[in-house]
Design a protein around this motif. Structure first.
Motif, PDB file in Angstrom:
ATOM      1  N   LYS A  18      38.666-119.240  97.919  1.00 35.06           N
ATOM      2  CA  LYS A  18      38.328-118.061  98.724  1.00 35.06           C
ATOM      3  C   LYS A  18      36.813-117.870  98.813  1.00 35.06           C
ATOM      4  CE  LYS A  18      42.630-115.521  97.845  1.00 35.06           C
ATOM      5  NZ  LYS A  18      43.229-114.296  97.255  1.00 35.06           N
ATOM      6  N   ILE A  19      36.116-118.127  97.717  1.00 36.39           N
ATOM      7  CA  ILE A  19      34.655-117.970  97.716  1.00 36.39           C
ATOM      8  C   ILE A  19      34.008-119.046  98.579  1.00 36.39           C
ATOM      9  CG2 ILE A  19      32.578-118.000  96.275  1.00 36.39           C
ATOM     10  CD1 ILE A  19      34.321-116.952  93.975  1.00 36.39           C
ATOM     11  N   ASP A  20      34.575-120.250  98.539  1.00 37.89           N
ATOM     12  CA  ASP A  20      34.108-121.385  99.335  1.00 37.89           C
ATOM     13  C   ASP A  20      32.663-121.758  98.998  1.00 37.89           C
ATOM     14  OD1 ASP A  20      34.540-123.446 101.031  1.00 37.89           O
ATOM     15  OD2 ASP A  20      34.631-122.268 102.878  1.00 37.89           O
ATOM     16  N   GLU A  45      32.574-113.749  98.713  1.00 35.68           N
ATOM     17  CA  GLU A  45      33.419-114.365  99.745  1.00 35.68           C
ATOM     18  C   GLU A  45      32.784-114.225 101.125  1.00 35.68           C
ATOM     19  OE1 GLU A  45      37.502-113.171  99.606  1.00 35.68           O
ATOM     20  OE2 GLU A  45      37.645-113.438  97.436  1.00 35.68           O
ATOM     21  N   ASN A  77      29.651-109.334  97.236  1.00 30.42           N
ATOM     22  CA  ASN A  77      30.599-109.899  98.200  1.00 30.42           C
ATOM     23  C   ASN A  77      30.367-111.408  98.342  1.00 30.42           C
ATOM     24  OD1 ASN A  77      32.357-110.490 100.254  1.00 30.42           O
ATOM     25  ND2 ASN A  77      31.390-109.172 101.781  1.00 30.42           N
ATOM     26  N   LYS A 123      31.554-117.424 103.684  1.00 29.68           N
ATOM     27  CA  LYS A 123      31.892-117.644 105.092  1.00 29.68           C
ATOM     28  C   LYS A 123      30.641-117.973 105.907  1.00 29.68           C
ATOM     29  CE  LYS A 123      36.091-114.789 105.440  1.00 29.68           C
ATOM     30  NZ  LYS A 123      36.245-114.439 104.017  1.00 29.68           N
ATOM     31  N   HIS A 157      27.668-113.130  91.115  1.00 31.30           N
ATOM     32  CA  HIS A 157      28.882-112.398  91.474  1.00 31.30           C
ATOM     33  C   HIS A 157      28.831-110.965  90.938  1.00 31.30           C
ATOM     34  CE1 HIS A 157      33.571-112.666  91.806  1.00 31.30           C
ATOM     35  NE2 HIS A 157      33.051-111.778  92.625  1.00 31.30           N
TER      36      HIS A 157
END
Length: 392
Positions: free
Chosen positions: A201-203, A171, A169, A175, A159
């Motif tokens: 949000k990071i998933d 997040e 990035n 996705k 991170h």
């Protein structure tokens, strides 16, 4: 934020020092130390088993507070003895075969890079690093193309690199990983504690963190987040013990349902309790408050250093509370001398700890200052003026 109270809670701020090495090992609030000392005194009197039984409910608060910290369920959290402990356990749960691919970044942490190379040497997997854009941000289009081409077993992203203020990035990567159903591991050892980190949000499938840095906990502590989807697929560390499974047959076991399967039975409960108090302390202040305050401190410090003529090496659109710099000629020795003489705490990173990044930047090393929410704007101005005068 009650800065006066926070500074009163931080005994290490006495002795006329300015502490700016929170990315290395921060100063613990007194409640962290006092809870550990009290716990060890109890162990001295009654033994470890008895004290663990007496304080079982209190010890379970670690999982509650950590789940609150990163927005997940208690069942997703495992205690670890360090971020590296958490990271290697996560990796060991993945069955790599010859030819499997790990995609990572050029800015991943040194220990992670060495671990990947070790897997490459031992298991003959492939390690591929995605490109950065011209502004040093991750090239997500390149990442997606690499996923399509190589069908990787794992995507791994740090991170915040230890050698730079860059915030990657994660997040956006999450996705893409969900779109292509790829395992996703995030090293958050420099972000947890200094900014909001939300695993929803990071998933990601795994996220690792340490206690000693911006979380302000004791050394020898950390945690691992494991997603529900990974737990439901029975991922577990390569080497389990009685903390991870129930011995059901002579030659079989049944995994426990929660992320605690990634723990070992023997840990320091006094350290776990201290880390719990550190997490609770941060939660009570609020990570959004901490993040906003840290942005102001680090932004001011970075601006002052640039204006004084230093080379600042934090490249990216989003920058963290890690500020890296050197003199215009690339030297570090005079900076270190001046900081030590003025009782300012800092750290230094050399090229072998950030080989790709520092090669691209053409630097051999940097001085790292990492302010945190117990620091004051007056301290930042004082350090900035001292360093400015050192160039004259």
């Amino acid at each position: 934020m009650n800065l006066n109270q926070i500074r009163q809670d931080t005994k290490g701020l006495s002795d006329n020092k300015i502490f700016l090495n929170n990315a290395g090992s921060s100063l613990m609030p007194k409640v962290v130390v006092e809870s550990m000392v009290d716990y060890f005194h109890q162990e001295e009197q009654f033994g470890g088993y008895e004290v663990a039984n007496r304080t079982a409910t209190l010890l379970e608060e670690f999982y509650e507070e950590t789940a609150k910290l990163i927005n997940c369920k208690l069942s997703n959290i495992a205690f670890a003895t360090s971020a590296t402990d958490a990271y290697t356990k996560a990796l060991s749960s993945i069955v790599f075969k010859e030819g499997d691919v790990i995609i990572t970044t050029v800015d991943d942490y040194i220990s992670n890079q060495i671990t990947f190379i070790s897997l490459q040497k031992k298991l003959n997997i492939k390690v591929i690093r995605t490109k950065n854009l011209s502004d040093n941000e991750l090239d997500l289009e390149d990442l997606e193309n690499l996923i399509k081409k190589h069908n990787p077993k794992l995507i791994a992203v740090t991170h915040i690199p230890t050698n730079s203020g860059l915030i990657q990035n994660v997040e956006g990567v999450g996705k893409i990983c969900r779109q292509y159903d790829v395992l996703y591991l995030v090293d958050a050892c420099q972000s947890v504690g200094q900014m909001v980190v939300d695993v929803e949000k990071i998933d990601c499938d795994f996220l690792t963190a340490t206690g000693r840095k911006f979380m302000r906990g004791p050394r020898g502590t950390g945690f691992l987040y494991v997603s529900d989807r990974v737990l439901e697929q029975n991922y577990a560390p390569l080497l389990l013990d009685m903390r991870g499974a129930n011995w059901t047959e002579y030659d079989d076991y049944e995994l426990f349902k929660t992320a605690k399967r990634f723990e070992h039975w023997e840990i320091s409960y006094g350290s776990l309790l201290g880390f719990m108090e550190a997490v609770k302390y941060a939660n009570n202040i609020g990570l959004d408050n901490i993040e906003n305050y840290n942005k102001n401190l680090s932004g001011k410090l970075r601006e002052n250093l640039k204006n004084s003529g230093f080379n600042v090496w934090d490249w990216g659109n989003k920058l963290s509370s890690i500020v890296t710099f050197c003199e215009p000629n690339g030297e570090l020795e005079n900076i270190q001398k001046v900081l030590k003489e003025n009782n300012i705490f800092f750290s230094v990173t050399y090229k072998n700890s950030a080989l790709i990044d520092f090669t691209n930047k053409n630097v051999n090393g940097i001085v790292r200052l990492s302010p945190h929410y117990f620091n004051t704007t007056e301290e930042i101005e004082t350090v900035s003026e001292i360093l400015k005068n050192s160039l004259k």
